[in-house]
Scaffold this motif. Structure first.
Motif, mmCIF file in Angstrom:
data_model
loop_
_atom_site.group_PDB
_atom_site.id
_atom_site.type_symbol
_atom_site.label_atom_id
_atom_site.label_comp_id
_atom_site.label_asym_id
_atom_site.label_seq_id
_atom_site.Cartn_x
_atom_site.Cartn_y
_atom_site.Cartn_z
ATOM 1 N N GLU A 404 8.638 -2.066 -9.916
ATOM 2 C CA GLU A 404 8.656 -2.661 -8.582
ATOM 3 C C GLU A 404 7.573 -3.708 -8.392
ATOM 4 N N SER A 405 6.433 -3.552 -9.078
ATOM 5 C CA SER A 405 5.313 -4.464 -8.837
ATOM 6 C C SER A 405 4.496 -4.649 -10.109
ATOM 7 N N TRP A 420 9.246 3.128 -10.107
ATOM 8 C CA TRP A 420 9.917 3.977 -9.127
ATOM 9 C C TRP A 420 9.592 5.450 -9.315
ATOM 10 N N ASN A 446 5.132 0.510 -4.342
ATOM 11 C CA ASN A 446 5.624 -0.723 -3.722
ATOM 12 C C ASN A 446 4.800 -1.945 -4.108
ATOM 13 N N GLU A 447 3.482 -1.771 -4.245
ATOM 14 C CA GLU A 447 2.656 -2.922 -4.615
ATOM 15 C C GLU A 447 1.374 -2.466 -5.287
ATOM 16 N N GLU A 462 5.398 4.622 -1.680
ATOM 17 C CA GLU A 462 6.441 5.053 -0.754
ATOM 18 C C GLU A 462 6.097 6.423 -0.172
ATOM 19 N N LYS A 488 3.888 -0.546 2.200
ATOM 20 C CA LYS A 488 4.625 -1.601 1.509
ATOM 21 C C LYS A 488 3.728 -2.606 0.793
ATOM 22 N N CYS A 489 2.490 -2.789 1.264
ATOM 23 C CA CYS A 489 1.662 -3.865 0.708
ATOM 24 C C CYS A 489 0.178 -3.555 0.889
ATOM 25 N N THR A 530 5.804 -6.277 5.325
ATOM 26 C CA THR A 530 6.215 -6.362 3.922
ATOM 27 C C THR A 530 5.179 -6.994 3.004
#
Length: 685
Positions: A404-405, A420, A446-447, A462, A488-489, A530
């Motif tokens: 994802e990142s 994930w 997520n990041e 998450e 998310k960030c 986001t």
């Protein structure tokens, strides 16, 4: 390390004059011939020179990995086939060849292999594992231990192997390789849309393909010409040549198996009975029977001579994904939607064994050549099962989980990736090796972002928490809890004293890193936050949201300074330019907007992507802006002119994240199929 010439001198005293002359000629040709064909011929001649020739072959394996990977591959093959007792000694020198097109585009460095597509046992204890990024050959011992021997780095959506010929389908194209030499032979531009499945004829003269363009084609390799076998058909997912070379079978979404006469190209059988899509076809060795596996929870075994059903094997509540015959053709193994391995007696038409696995999505299965073991795989892991004991002997994690990142450390030596499955991997970029796995999150990452001093890595999960990791020790040194939904960030302030984080709960939180204390909560966004970024001087904080706005804050006073509007869909990514004068935003409306931070309006509107934009990043010198999209491309934009200057396309592994190296010379990209690739920007046209 001794050179080829030095190695030859050492054992000349043990060699006859005739052999000394012959070896000297071969060594001279290896040293002085620039033509690859000539050098490969010389390498193949080493086998005739007995032990002395094998010694030189072993030396070539050790010293030609970068200088001539094809030469190394060929020498390894000779040594592997003719000196079994010494195979293991060469495993610390794995061979790797790369698709020329990747080298030309500067994409010849890769981290991770990606999701597994299929597996195939090969002679001499080799196991071929196909992933979305290419082919990996493993040495398989009796104790089920697997050692990586060779790699072909080539994007892959389907594959077939027959003898020394390997055919790889990647999007619309076919790439042909020689497994004896590791040499790329040819490219065939085959279909007008993605290729689903591929097969090689037993005489290795033809390749059959089926694609999303609703056609089935048979290609003559010597001329690259094709015969259109079928058109305007529903999607064909399975294709197979009979071992005697007389027939070609196709099947797919129309629930029908078609059998074609290769010589006449005529349809001789149309076999019906399945009630859902057919996804796999396999012939027995004598070509008398053909098995078809379907999502209707059955395997049908057809008598080819009669064109009629022989057996129906029912697998209740289990869609069939793949099947294979045992070497003696008395048994069949199947895998399906219940993630079990089922063993069938073909003659009796009955299931004799069920092996329940812990896999997440078993999609491919083969028998080992001995017939006593079954090898199967889900997207990420390879499993070897002893049939008699019904227990797994070995598992091999071949793929990263969905990524994802990604982000670079400030010194560019480490690349971090978040997946994930909640794991974080740290990569040694210079050696293309995984150096550490960080575990702690219970859900996807997520990041990721490094602190500016490079000592700490922050991960947004998450699972609603932020974790701070010490890079040197790999320990989770601080866990920040305060968000009521997925984080998310995250972003560090330039002085590494403050961490900003945004969540699905519409909140933006500022944290004091020394204590882990929440010092402020910034409210205003009407949907999930986001993306977040500090200006280079730390005086400004920007946040992007699914509410289609970007907000500019003073992180010291917590005051909202400005709201940027104009996007007609959610924002996915924002970024400050290195000088802090520009602020870029991008997202679901396929556009990139560059704003003058201290001006009054939009500076530039960049259009060119055809789908959602996942991530944007300025180059370290601020001259380029890179953007990655679900349209399978990375665009590089000239910040001054707003024009696209470079584009990277990936048709097999869609990109989802990017990161510039601190020196600006390379860019890392990741895909949700578990592949990270490092691009040399100096080689991009």
């Amino acid at each position: 390390m001794k050179t080829i010439t030095e190695e030859t001198t050492i054992f000349q005293s043990q060699t006859t004059p005739h052999r000394i002359s012959s070896l000297s000629m071969i060594v001279s040709q290896l040293r002085n011939t620039q033509n690859l064909d000539g050098r490969l011929r010389a390498t193949n001649m080493l086998f005739r020179e007995g032990l002395e020739g094998l010694k030189i072959a072993a030396q070539l394996v050790k010293e030609n990995s970068e200088k001539s990977p094809e030469l190394q591959w060929t020498a390894r093959k000779i040594f592997w086939d003719n000196c079994a007792s010494k195979r293991k000694s060469l495993l610390k020198f794995p061979s790797r060849v790369v698709l020329p097109g990747l080298i030309e585009r500067g994409g010849n460095k890769r981290l991770g292999h990606g999701f597994i597509v299929g597996i195939e046992p090969l002679p001499n204890n080799l196991l071929l594992v196909a992933t979305v990024s290419g082919i990996n050959l493993y040495y398989y011992q009796n104790n089920s231990q697997l050692y990586l021997a060779s790699e072909i780095d080539c994007p892959l959506s389907a594959f077939a192997v027959r003898g020394n010929i390997l055919a790889i389908a990647a999007y619309k194209d076919i790439f042909i390789w020689d497994l004896n030499t590791g040499r790329f032979l040819s490219r065939i531009q085959a279909h007008s849309d993605s290729i689903n499945t591929i097969a090689i004829s037993p005489n290795r003269k033809y390749v059959a393909t089926a694609g999303w363009d609703e056609t089935v084609r048979v290609w003559k390799l010597s001329t690259k010409s094709a015969i259109l076998l079928q058109s305007n058909c529903l999607v064909v997912e399975a294709i197979a040549f009979s071992p005697d070379g007389k027939f070609l079978a196709t099947a797919g979404w129309d629930e029908t198996v078609r059998v074609w006469d290769i010589a006449t190209k005529e349809l001789i059988h149309k076999l019906t009975g399945h009630e859902n899509r057919i996804v796999t076809l396999k012939f027995t060795k004598d070509s008398s029977l053909l098995a078809s596996g379907s999502w209707d929870e059955t395997v049908r075994v057809w008598d080819i001579e009669k064109g009629a059903i022989s057996h129906t094997l029912k697998s209740p509540c289990n869609k069939v994904y793949d099947l294979c015959f045992s070497p003696d053709c008395h048994s069949m193994a199947t895998v399906g939607s219940d993630n079990s391995i089922r063993l069938w007696d073909i003659r009796a038409g009955k299931q004799v064994l069920t092996i329940n696995s812990c896999a997440s999505f078993l999609s491919t299965v083969v028998f080992a050549s001995c017939g006593k073991k079954i090898i199967c795989a889900d997207q990420e892991t390879l499993y070897i099962w002893d049939i008699a004991l019904a227990i797994p002997e070995k598992s091999l994690r071949e793929s990263l989980n969905r990524i994802e990142s990604i982000c670079y450390s400030p010194n560019g030596k480490i690349l971090a990736s978040g997946s994930w499955d909640g794991t974080i991997r740290l990569w040694d970029v210079s050696h293309s090796k995984e150096s550490r796995i960080l575990k702690g999150h219970s859900n996807l990452i997520n990041e990721l972002t490094f602190s500016h001093n490079g000592k700490i890595l922050a991960s947004a999960g998450e699972d609603q928490v932020i974790r701070l990791w010490n890079i040197n020790s790999g320990k989770n040194i601080l866990t920040l809890v305060g968000h009521n939904d997925a984080v998310k960030c995250v972003a560090f302030s330039p002085n590494d004293q403050i961490l900003a984080s945004g969540s699905r709960h519409k909140t933006l939180i500022l944290w004091e890193l020394l204590t882990g204390r929440k010092i402020a909560e910034l409210l205003g966004h009407r949907d999930l936050v986001t993306s977040v970024a500090f200006s280079p001087d730390g005086k400004l904080l920007a946040s992007g949201s699914s509410d289609r706005t970007m907000r500019l804050w003073n992180p010291c006073t917590r005051r909202l300074l400005r709201v940027f509007t104009g996007h007609i869909h959610d924002l996915q990514s924002i970024a400050f330019s290195p000088d802090g004068k520009l602020l870029a935003s991008a997202g679901g409306d396929k556009s990139i907007r560059i704003w003058d931070v201290f001006g009054v309006g939009l500076s530039r509107l960049l259009l060119g992507h055809t789908s959602i934009i996942h991530k944007i990043a300025f180059s370290p010198d601020g001259k380029l802006l890179a953007s990655v999209s679900a349209d399978h491309t990375i665009h590089f934009w000239d910040v001054v002119s707003g024009q696209t200057v470079k584009t990277i396309r990936s048709d097999v592994n869609p990109f989802n994240s990017i990161a510039f190296a601190p020196n600006g010379k390379t860019l890392a990209s990741s895909s949700k199929h578990g592949v990270i690739r490092i691009w040399d920007l100096t080689k991009l046209n």
